[in-house]
Design a protein around this motif. Structure first.
Motif, short mmCIF file in Angstrom:
data_model
loop_
_atom_site.label_atom_id
_atom_site.label_comp_id
_atom_site.label_asym_id
_atom_site.label_seq_id
_atom_site.Cartn_x
_atom_site.Cartn_y
_atom_site.Cartn_z
N LEU A 114 0.82 -1.21 0.00
CA LEU A 114 0.00 0.00 0.00
C LEU A 114 0.85 1.26 0.00
O LEU A 114 0.60 2.20 -0.77
N TRP A 115 1.89 1.30 0.85
CA TRP A 115 2.70 2.51 0.96
C TRP A 115 3.48 2.76 -0.34
O TRP A 115 3.47 3.87 -0.87
N SER A 116 4.15 1.74 -0.82
CA SER A 116 4.92 1.93 -2.06
C SER A 116 3.98 2.23 -3.23
O SER A 116 4.31 3.02 -4.12
N GLY A 117 2.82 1.59 -3.25
CA GLY A 117 1.85 1.86 -4.32
C GLY A 117 1.36 3.30 -4.29
O GLY A 117 1.19 3.93 -5.35
N LEU A 118 1.13 3.82 -3.08
CA LEU A 118 0.68 5.22 -2.97
C LEU A 118 1.76 6.17 -3.46
O LEU A 118 1.48 7.09 -4.25
N LEU A 119 3.01 5.96 -3.02
CA LEU A 119 4.10 6.82 -3.48
C LEU A 119 4.28 6.72 -4.99
O LEU A 119 4.53 7.73 -5.67
N ALA A 120 4.18 5.51 -5.52
CA ALA A 120 4.33 5.32 -6.96
C ALA A 120 3.23 6.06 -7.72
O ALA A 120 3.50 6.71 -8.75
N ALA A 121 2.00 5.99 -7.22
CA ALA A 121 0.89 6.68 -7.89
C ALA A 121 1.10 8.18 -7.89
O ALA A 121 0.89 8.86 -8.90
N TRP A 122 1.52 8.73 -6.75
CA TRP A 122 1.79 10.17 -6.68
C TRP A 122 2.90 10.56 -7.65
O TRP A 122 2.84 11.61 -8.29
N HIS A 123 3.93 9.73 -7.73
CA HIS A 123 5.05 10.03 -8.61
C HIS A 123 4.60 10.01 -10.08
O HIS A 123 5.01 10.88 -10.86
N LEU A 124 3.79 9.05 -10.43
CA LEU A 124 3.32 8.97 -11.82
C LEU A 124 2.40 10.14 -12.16
O LEU A 124 2.33 10.58 -13.31
N GLU A 125 1.69 10.66 -11.16
CA GLU A 125 0.82 11.83 -11.38
C GLU A 125 1.62 13.13 -11.41
O GLU A 125 1.11 14.15 -11.84
N GLY A 126 2.86 13.10 -10.89
CA GLY A 126 3.65 14.33 -10.79
C GLY A 126 3.28 15.16 -9.59
O GLY A 126 3.58 16.37 -9.54
N ARG A 127 2.66 14.54 -8.57
CA ARG A 127 2.28 15.30 -7.39
C ARG A 127 3.52 15.72 -6.61
O ARG A 127 4.41 14.91 -6.35
N GLU A 128 3.57 16.98 -6.20
CA GLU A 128 4.73 17.49 -5.47
C GLU A 128 4.63 17.09 -4.00
O GLU A 128 3.60 17.29 -3.35
N THR A 129 5.69 16.52 -3.46
CA THR A 129 5.74 16.12 -2.05
C THR A 129 7.10 16.51 -1.48
O THR A 129 7.99 17.00 -2.18
N LEU A 130 7.26 16.26 -0.20
CA LEU A 130 8.55 16.51 0.45
C LEU A 130 9.66 15.69 -0.20
O LEU A 130 10.83 16.10 -0.21
N LEU A 131 9.31 14.55 -0.75
CA LEU A 131 10.33 13.70 -1.38
C LEU A 131 11.01 14.41 -2.54
O LEU A 131 12.19 14.15 -2.83
N ASP A 132 10.27 15.32 -3.22
CA ASP A 132 10.88 16.03 -4.35
C ASP A 132 12.04 16.91 -3.87
O ASP A 132 13.06 17.03 -4.54
#
Length: 622
Positions: free
Chosen positions: A22-40
């Motif tokens: 679930l966690w990796s899937g959520l991060l992957a989905a955000w990354h594919l959408e281009g959502r800006e997060t602290l990880l950027d």
């Protein structure tokens, strides 16, 4: 029988795999959408490290900057550069047959009519590209336009209408991170009237004399194709510090100081570069890179095809790595020992970081942070849970081992715990055997009853265990009021016979004193001990599910008969000459045996030489 996992470990494993997915899937989905997060933010810092690790590289020779620097401002006498001087500069570059000209200046205001007219004529002749700037509403900076992911401008600052005739217009906006470092060049920006191209794209298209062809992930300009990130943005890979893109002073161009060959068939960008005047950006190689050089970097990428590659395919690789590493880590933490799992996870992380560095060297922007962020909670929960479960198991095993030790002699239990395969195969060896029992016990137990008899036996067994253990022996079994002890069972030693003799010499007076102290035997109880040294077979006896360690053989049977000899002779302790010989003359002499003789042994054809000590009182057998 197959071992079953405890329910706590099953629950932990299930939760760990669910968390990883679930966690990796959520991060992957955000990354594919281009959502800006602290990880950027973290990724941009690591991207800068990759820039520094790989180092600067030469900029394409096709792009030249004509800088309005300190020398040009001194010569012109003012900044902004007077329109007449700017007109002469454009004429001079056009005369030297530049392939395309771009002015990184916002020509928004009117000046003297003749100067503006002169610049208008120069721009029309050169067919230059002029700069505009998109202005974004603070709350709508990331608004999506028609589902294409384009940034949407609230309005656009355009040059004066008179300058736009016969020229092209491009927007100079760049996409920067929170530290002000440009990361992407948006090639298209939407506004109310339509979609406008970026300044760098417009200049590159003018140089190629071709219209750009866009599809979902790429832009083709003449023979050169560039792969784009989300929202038709071009990832920037800086060439180096200020001046890496060839830069000429506008003063030198105005004076025609040997610049003709440097401008011919080049793409020329005119822009401010003087400190304190020019807009600047922090980059991995230079904290104050002029904005015109950032735009020149974008133009160079488009004409050379050497921009960073971070399209949907690369983002899918990032997402796959995040999910794959997280699930792999979860699996390792479920099935492998903690140390091995941690080591393999570290190797996987180092492998991914190496891949991101090698990818960057090949112009591919793989995300270093995303898989690490996907791993972090999985590893924390996995190792933390394993630590808690392992400690719980260790406490349970320790408690079980402690409970089992109560059913085995301490020395033997320690040896089995250290070596679970101990005596998996029978072993023939020399050992000293000691048998003992109490006389008169049957009548005492009848008088005392079960509970009191148990307490009496417990005291007797404790006394025997204490003396035998102190001399290195093992009480193999207690048989009511008797016991069988072996010296040399766990680890055979030449001193086994001597230690067995020492234990026997202590046991007789100690047990007699204990018997007198209990008051239960009314002075009529006594002890019988037989000791012998010879070959025995030590092995595990019993079924596959229930086993015990035993010593068997003729020597064991012979030792048990020595208690009968003691009864016949009337002495508490009887030792075979074999034991005395093995113990050594000094030990035998110190034993102070009262007599020696040769006796017949029931069930044996050959007589046996024995020594005896401590005359016994006549008591009822038991």
């Amino acid at each position: 029988m197959k071992a079953r996992w405890p329910i706590t470990r099953v629950v932990h494993a299930v939760l760990l795999l669910v968390l990883a997915t679930l966690w990796s899937g959520l991060l992957a989905a955000w990354h594919l959408e281009g959502r800006e997060t602290l990880l950027d933010r973290l990724e941009f810092q690591l991207l800068d490290l990759r820039h520094l690790a790989i180092g600067p590289r030469p900029a394409p020779d096709a792009v030249v900057i004509v800088a309005i620097d300190e020398a040009a401002i001194r010569e012109a006498g003012a900044y902004p550069l007077p329109r007449a001087a700017l007109a002469r500069l454009v004429h001079g570059i056009a005369d030297r047959q530049a392939r395309a000209i771009g002015l990184d200046m916002l020509l928004l205001d009117r000046t003297q009519e003749d100067a503006d007219a002169s610049l208008e004529a120069a721009l029309g002749r050169a067919r230059a590209v002029l700069a505009g700037a998109a202005v974004f509403a603070p709350s709508h900076g990331a608004q999506i336009h028609d589902g294409a992911g384009l940034p949407v401008a609230e309005h656009v600052l355009r040059p004066l209408q008179r300058f736009r005739a016969g020229t092209g217009l491009g927007l100079v906006n760049v996409s920067s991170d929170r530290n002000g470092t440009p990361r992407h060049l948006p090639l298209l920006i939407a506004e109310a009237s339509g979609v406008l191209p970026a300044f760098s794209l417009r200049v590159a298209a003018a140089a190629a004399a071709a219209d750009p062809v866009l599809d979902a992930d790429s832009l083709t300009l003449g023979p050169v194709s560039s792969r784009l990130d989300l929202g038709f943005s071009l990832p920037l890979r800086f060439y180096g510090p200020k001046g890496t893109v060839r830069t000429l002073s506008a003063a030198a161009v105005l004076r025609n100081e040997g610049v003709a060959a440097l401008l011919r068939d080049r793409i020329v960008l005119i822009g401010a570069a003087a400190l304190g005047i020019a807009d600047t950006f922090a980059t991995p190689y230079d904290p104050v890179l002029p904005g015109v050089e950032v735009l020149a970097t974008g133009v160079a990428h488009l004409v050379a095809g050497d921009a960073l590659v971070r399209d949907r395919t690369v983002r899918r690789l990032d997402a796959g790595a995040a999910v794959g590493l997280a699930v792999l880590a979860a699996g390792l933490l479920v099935v492998a020992p903690s140390g091995l799992a941690a080591g393999l996870i570290v190797l996987a992380v180092l492998g991914w970081l190496a891949a991101t560095t090698l990818g960057f060297a090949s112009q591919v922007w793989l995300n270093a942070v995303l898989p690490l962020a996907a791993l972090a909670p999985v590893v924390a929960f996995g190792l933390g849970g394993r630590l808690v479960l392992d400690r719980s198991d260790a406490r349970r095993v320790a408690a079980a081992e402690q409970a089992l030790r109560a059913f085995h002699p301490p020395r033997l239990a320690a040896r089995i715990a250290q070596d679970p395969g101990f005596l998996a195969e029978p072993s023939a060896q020399a050992a000293a055997i000691l048998f003992l029992d109490l006389s008169g016990f049957t009548g005492v137990s009848e008088r005392l009853g079960p509970q009191a008899t148990r307490g009496l036996l417990k005291g007797f067994h404790t006394l025997v265990e204490e003396h035998v253990s102190r001399h290195g022996g093992i009480v193999v079994s207690f048989m009511g009021d008797g016991a069988m002890c072996v010296f040399g069972l766990a680890e055979p030693d030449p001193g086994d016979a001597r230690r067995a003799l020492g234990a026997a010499l202590e046991l007789v007076p100690a047990i007699r004193a204990w018997l007198a102290g209990t008051g239960a035997f009314d002075g009529a109880g006594d002890v019988r001990i037989g000791i012998h040294h010879g070959e025995v077979v030590v092995s595990r006896l019993g079924s596959a599910e229930h086993q015990h360690i035993a010593a068997t053989g003729d020597s064991v049977n012979l030792t048990s008969r020595l208690m009968e000899v003691g009864k016949t002779l009337g002495f508490a302790l009887v030792a075979s000459e074999s034991l005395l010989t093995a113990a050594g003359e000094a030990a035998a002499a110190q034993a102070a045996f009262e007599g020696r003789c040769t006796v017949a042994i029931r069930g044996r054809a050959q007589p046996l030489a024995v020594a005896y000590r401590w005359a016994r009182e006549e008591v009822a057998d038991g």
